[in-house]
Design a protein around this motif. Structure first.
Motif, PDB file in Angstrom:
ATOM      1  N   SER A  89     -94.775  50.212  42.038  1.00  0.00           N
ATOM      2  CA  SER A  89     -96.193  50.569  42.074  1.00  0.00           C
ATOM      3  C   SER A  89     -96.439  51.778  42.978  1.00  0.00           C
ATOM      4  CB  SER A  89     -97.024  49.374  42.550  1.00  0.00           C
ATOM      5  OG  SER A  89     -98.409  49.690  42.532  1.00  0.00           O
ATOM      6  N   LYS A  93     -97.805  55.256  41.495  1.00  0.00           N
ATOM      7  CA  LYS A  93     -99.081  55.802  41.961  1.00  0.00           C
ATOM      8  C   LYS A  93     -98.902  57.204  42.520  1.00  0.00           C
ATOM      9  CE  LYS A  93    -103.257  54.494  44.443  1.00  0.00           C
ATOM     10  NZ  LYS A  93    -103.923  53.438  45.252  1.00  0.00           N
ATOM     11  N   GLN A  98    -102.461  56.535  40.009  1.00  0.00           N
ATOM     12  CA  GLN A  98    -103.058  55.217  39.837  1.00  0.00           C
ATOM     13  C   GLN A  98    -101.948  54.186  39.666  1.00  0.00           C
ATOM     14  OE1 GLN A  98    -105.139  54.927  35.894  1.00  0.00           O
ATOM     15  NE2 GLN A  98    -104.519  57.085  35.715  1.00  0.00           N
ATOM     16  N   SER A  99    -102.317  52.926  39.837  1.00  0.00           N
ATOM     17  CA  SER A  99    -101.329  51.858  39.751  1.00  0.00           C
ATOM     18  C   SER A  99    -100.884  51.659  38.310  1.00  0.00           C
ATOM     19  CB  SER A  99    -101.926  50.556  40.281  1.00  0.00           C
ATOM     20  OG  SER A  99    -102.919  50.080  39.379  1.00  0.00           O
TER      21      SER A  99
END
Length: 289
Positions: A89, A93, A98-99
């Motif tokens: 993650s 990101k 973004q995740s």
């Protein structure tokens, strides 16, 4: 069947083993090039190191799976070589802003290439400050006395290494020692770092008649004899990377020459008084068969 170039072999190997534990060593062996040559070639053409390319491709492959499959984020993370969903993650990101979960919900394919473009200053340097057609020479063996240091693609420490050597040269080699300087990228001492950067062990030094009895901290090195393509770089040393980019990314693929396993090196026949001196001149010796 078309014969693949070393770069094509490298990329083909990476794509075929993307989810395996591979790095610069495996890619270099698959392409038939040394660490140093593969790093220069790959960086020149692709605009990034082998390690960063692998990392980026794994993330882009994961992004495609997020959009086009219903597999769990955990499974995609593990398949992409990450030890945990948290590590995946964070990396995702950093690359996409973004995740993984938010990326999947958005449903937008943000995968783009990351090849470095040429800036106007790059074009001017290539046009005016590089000898586009190299001189092919047979270079006899050279004995060098110098010091070793570490530099990398992201952190150029060579100016400090040169200052250290030049401060020692007259003291340790005698007042008559000033002469041409040599910088050698030591092929077998290249280190592939965890963050995808590449650290080079480099020796800077001057020619000597004998290598035995050198006063510390000087070390000896023999540069192998052989055929070299010799390019001339002029101007600021900050543009040396652009010159290497031209040599390995433009000239080599078109020239029909084959790189040899010997180490490439730089020759400074005139003293370098300032890093950005427009009158700087460096000869780059690229080993060819």
């Amino acid at each position: 069947m078309k014969q693949l170039s070393p770069l094509e072999r490298a990329v083909e190997y990476i794509e075929a083993h993307l989810n395996e534990d591979i790095g610069l060593g495996e890619v270099s062996r698959a392409a038939g090039y040394s660490y140093c040559h593969m790093t220069r070639l790959f960086s020149a053409v692709m605009g990034e190191s082998v390690g960063r390319y692998i990392h980026r491709r794994r993330l882009y492959s994961a992004a495609e799976k997020l959009l086009h499959t219903d597999r769990r984020v955990l499974d995609i993370a593990l398949d992409s070589g990450f030890a945990s969903p948290e590590a995946f993650s964070r990396a995702f990101k950093a690359a996409f802003g973004q995740s993984p979960a938010a990326y999947r919900r958005a449903g937008l394919d943000l995968v783009t290439s990351a090849k470095r473009g040429l800036a106007p200053g790059d074009v001017e340097h290539i046009a005016n400050n590089i000898s586009h057609t190299p001189e092919l020479v047979w270079q006899p063996e050279i004995k060098l006395a110098g010091i070793r240091g570490v530099t990398s693609l992201s952190d150029n420490r060579l100016p400090a290494l040169w200052r250290q050597f030049l401060g020692l040269r007259a003291e340790l080699l005698g007042p008559g020692s000033p002469g041409p300087g040599y910088g050698v990228c030591e092929t077998q001492k290249t280190v592939y770092t965890k963050n995808g950067d590449v650290a080079f062990i480099t020796l800077v030094g001057s020619p000597v008649k004998r290598l035995d009895g050198l006063p510390p901290p000087l070390v000896g090195k023999t540069v192998s004899a052989g055929k070299y393509a010799v390019f001339t770089h002029r101007g600021t040393l900050a543009n040396l990377f652009i010159t290497y980019q031209y040599i390995f990314g433009t000239w080599l693929p078109a020239a029909g020459e084959e790189l040899d396993e010997r180490e490439d090196f730089e020759l400074y026949e005139r003293p370098v008084t300032a890093f950005d001196d427009p009158d700087n001149e460096v000869k780059i010796f690229v080993p060819v068969r």
